[in-house]
Design an enzyme around this catalytic site. Structure first.
Site, PDB file in Angstrom:
ATOM      1  N   GLN A 232       3.064   9.934   0.884  1.00  0.00           N
ATOM      2  CA  GLN A 232       4.371   9.260   0.891  1.00  0.00           C
ATOM      3  C   GLN A 232       5.198   9.549  -0.351  1.00  0.00           C
ATOM      4  OE1 GLN A 232       2.492   5.310   2.091  1.00  0.00           O
ATOM      5  NE2 GLN A 232       4.497   5.188   3.053  1.00  0.00           N
TER       6      GLN A 232
ATOM      7  N   GLY B 111       0.824  -1.199   0.000  1.00  0.00           N
ATOM      8  CA  GLY B 111       0.000   0.000   0.000  1.00  0.00           C
ATOM      9  C   GLY B 111       0.858   1.248   0.000  1.00  0.00           C
TER      10      GLY B 111
ATOM     11  N   HIS C  54      -2.615   7.434   7.037  1.00  0.00           N
ATOM     12  CA  HIS C  54      -1.608   8.322   6.430  1.00  0.00           C
ATOM     13  C   HIS C  54      -2.223   9.656   5.987  1.00  0.00           C
ATOM     14  CE1 HIS C  54       2.305   6.422   6.085  1.00  0.00           C
ATOM     15  NE2 HIS C  54       1.800   5.297   5.634  1.00  0.00           N
TER      16      HIS C  54
ATOM     17  N   CYS D  21       5.852  -0.183   6.956  1.00  0.00           N
ATOM     18  CA  CYS D  21       5.489   0.978   6.142  1.00  0.00           C
ATOM     19  C   CYS D  21       6.665   1.319   5.243  1.00  0.00           C
ATOM     20  CB  CYS D  21       5.183   2.158   7.077  1.00  0.00           C
ATOM     21  SG  CYS D  21       4.768   3.682   6.219  1.00  0.00           S
ATOM     22  N   LEU D  22       6.393   1.640   3.994  1.00  0.00           N
ATOM     23  CA  LEU D  22       7.481   1.954   3.058  1.00  0.00           C
ATOM     24  C   LEU D  22       8.263   3.201   3.480  1.00  0.00           C
ATOM     25  CD1 LEU D  22       5.818   1.145  -0.382  1.00  0.00           C
ATOM     26  CD2 LEU D  22       7.532  -0.199   0.843  1.00  0.00           C
TER      27      LEU D  22
ATOM     28  N   HIS E  91      -4.246   1.365   7.667  1.00  0.00           N
ATOM     29  CA  HIS E  91      -2.900   1.951   7.649  1.00  0.00           C
ATOM     30  C   HIS E  91      -2.818   3.109   6.648  1.00  0.00           C
ATOM     31  CE1 HIS E  91       1.666   1.512   7.722  1.00  0.00           C
ATOM     32  NE2 HIS E  91       1.464   2.244   6.653  1.00  0.00           N
ATOM     33  N   GLU E  92      -3.321   2.872   5.441  1.00  0.00           N
ATOM     34  CA  GLU E  92      -3.192   3.890   4.387  1.00  0.00           C
ATOM     35  C   GLU E  92      -4.106   5.091   4.647  1.00  0.00           C
ATOM     36  OE1 GLU E  92      -0.646   3.623   2.646  1.00  0.00           O
ATOM     37  OE2 GLU E  92      -0.303   1.494   3.025  1.00  0.00           O
TER      38      GLU E  92
HETATM   39 NI    NI Z   1       2.671   3.414   5.477  1.00  0.00          NI
END
Ligand code: NI
Length: 148
Positions: free
Chosen positions: A51, A46, A134, A88-89, A130-131
């Site tokens: 991000q 995701g 963000h 998380c990226l 999670h997304e």
């Molecule tokens: Ni993330």
């Protein structure tokens, strides 16, 4: 399409509120296509627009069951709970135990502005939560529980 740079931990943009998308145009399509390519290249499940430094309420998710694009997503119901490792990226190589609802329903728009509803369970529910967090400047590290 192009792979964009992923904003990493410590960049204050990650704590900012993303704005509603109001124009469903070429620029949005390019953002979505770039986000998909960036997520896949980074082997993530995701990615939120913040991000890649874009403060718009746009999310892409792919848990291995096909691409999901969410514009202006809102969680409308949630049920149960699950606790598992999450990453998380923007925090490469890190992970932690986080409790999330086990089932969630999300209302969103597609890239053309058409509203739809989607349900997720397990990993998909986790990815939705999670997304969408963000988009409000919330990060999974805020929710990490100590190992028992
Ligand atoms: Ni993330």
């Amino acid at each position: 399409m192009a792979v964009r740079n992923i904003v990493k931990d410590g960049d204050p943009v990650l704590r900012k509120q993303s704005r509603l998308v109001e124009q469903f145009d070429e620029r949005l399509f390019t953002l979505l296509d770039d986000m998909r390519e960036t997520m896949h290249q980074a082997e993530g499940v995701g990615l939120a627009a913040v991000q890649v430094g874009v403060l718009r309420r746009v999310v892409v998710i792919d848990i291995g069951e096909g691409l999901i694009e969410l514009i202006n997503p809102v969680i409308t119901s949630q049920k149960g709970s699950q606790t598992d490792n999450e990453g998380c990226l923007s925090f490469p190589g890190e992970y932690g135990r986080v409790t999330r609802p086990n089932k969630v329903t999300v209302s969103a728009q597609d890239r053309h502005g058409n509203p739809f509803t989607i349900k997720g369970e397990g990993l998909l529910a986790r990815a939705f939560c999670h997304e969408i967090d963000h988009l409000d400047g919330k990060l999974y590290v805020d929710l990490v529980e100590p190992e028992r």
